[in-house]
Design a protein around this motif. Structure first.
Motif, mmCIF file in Angstrom:
data_model
loop_
_atom_site.group_PDB
_atom_site.id
_atom_site.type_symbol
_atom_site.label_atom_id
_atom_site.label_comp_id
_atom_site.label_asym_id
_atom_site.label_seq_id
_atom_site.Cartn_x
_atom_site.Cartn_y
_atom_site.Cartn_z
ATOM 1 N N LYS A 197 -8.169 8.639 -5.767
ATOM 2 C CA LYS A 197 -8.459 7.704 -4.683
ATOM 3 C C LYS A 197 -9.430 8.322 -3.669
ATOM 4 O O LYS A 197 -9.232 8.259 -2.464
ATOM 5 N N TRP A 249 -3.136 2.895 -9.410
ATOM 6 C CA TRP A 249 -3.669 1.590 -9.039
ATOM 7 C C TRP A 249 -3.437 1.371 -7.549
ATOM 8 O O TRP A 249 -2.580 1.995 -6.943
ATOM 9 N N ASP A 250 -4.252 0.498 -6.975
ATOM 10 C CA ASP A 250 -4.108 0.155 -5.564
ATOM 11 C C ASP A 250 -3.090 -0.970 -5.431
ATOM 12 O O ASP A 250 -2.690 -1.581 -6.433
ATOM 13 N N ARG A 310 0.361 4.131 -2.931
ATOM 14 C CA ARG A 310 -0.333 5.292 -2.372
ATOM 15 C C ARG A 310 -0.549 6.408 -3.395
ATOM 16 O O ARG A 310 -1.623 6.973 -3.478
ATOM 17 N N PRO A 335 0.814 -1.222 0.000
ATOM 18 C CA PRO A 335 0.000 0.000 0.000
ATOM 19 C C PRO A 335 0.849 1.273 0.000
ATOM 20 O O PRO A 335 0.454 2.261 -0.627
#
Length: 191
Positions: free
Chosen positions: A166, A41-42, A37, A33
């Motif tokens: 996000k 994309w995650d 961040r 993560p």
């Protein structure tokens, strides 16, 4: 068209096309993560990383404007994959490119991303003949902004709340360099 003669060698790195053998190493940082961040994309699952890697394998050369060149950065000393770099050929007509980079946090602070990115700039300016290469980052992503500054790129823009990123409004910084500003013999400070 640009088909690099791989591997590209820097003082401490070999830059080369990705292979499926890179899955474990790529997953080791694409799954984090903290790495994802400020990316679009995650943190990726193993299967998402596999799908992304399959795409990267197909992007080992630039044939026309709109293509992307994906290159893995491995440590010459150990063969460990530590980085993921991209040169986007944004416009053939206007000779524009964009640089992108993602490095494993275990290897931050050693100047490896700067070393690899300098070679990507060289490819764009000297081998592809680009006029301008730019890079973009979230304004909160201080390490990426500093890397582009170390490369000698100038900050051209600070777009305030220019996109929802996000789930929240985000500022974006744009850095760029022109071919005439490119100095292949300049030695940037380590960081």
């Amino acid at each position: 068209m640009l088909k690099p003669s791989y591997p590209l060698e820097t003082a401490r790195l070999l830059l080369r096309p990705f292979t499926m053998d890179d899955l474990d190493a790529l997953y080791s940082f694409h799954s984090r993560p903290d790495v994802a961040r400020f990316l679009y994309w995650d943190a990726r699952t193993r299967e998402e990383t596999r799908a992304a890697l399959k795409n990267k394998i197909g992007w080992a050369e630039l044939r026309e404007g709109g293509d992307a060149l994906n290159i893995g950065a491995e440590l010459r000393e150990t063969g460990a994959l530590v980085g993921d770099l991209t040169l986007f050929w944004r416009s053939a007509e206007h000779r524009q490119g964009e640089i992108g980079f993602v490095f494993h946090p275990d290897h931050h602070g050693r100047g490896l991303a700067t070393e690899a990115s300098r070679e990507i700039l060289r490819l764009g300016f000297e081998d592809l003949g680009l006029h301008r290469i730019y890079g973009r980052c979230d304004a909160r992503n201080t390490p990426s902004a500093r890397l582009m500054e170390r490369l000698g790129m100038r900050r051209e823009a600070h777009h305030v709340e220019n996109e929802i990123f996000k789930g929240e409004w985000s500022d974006e910084l744009v850095y760029a360099m022109l071919r005439r500003e490119w100095n292949p013999t300049a030695q940037p400070p380590d960081a």
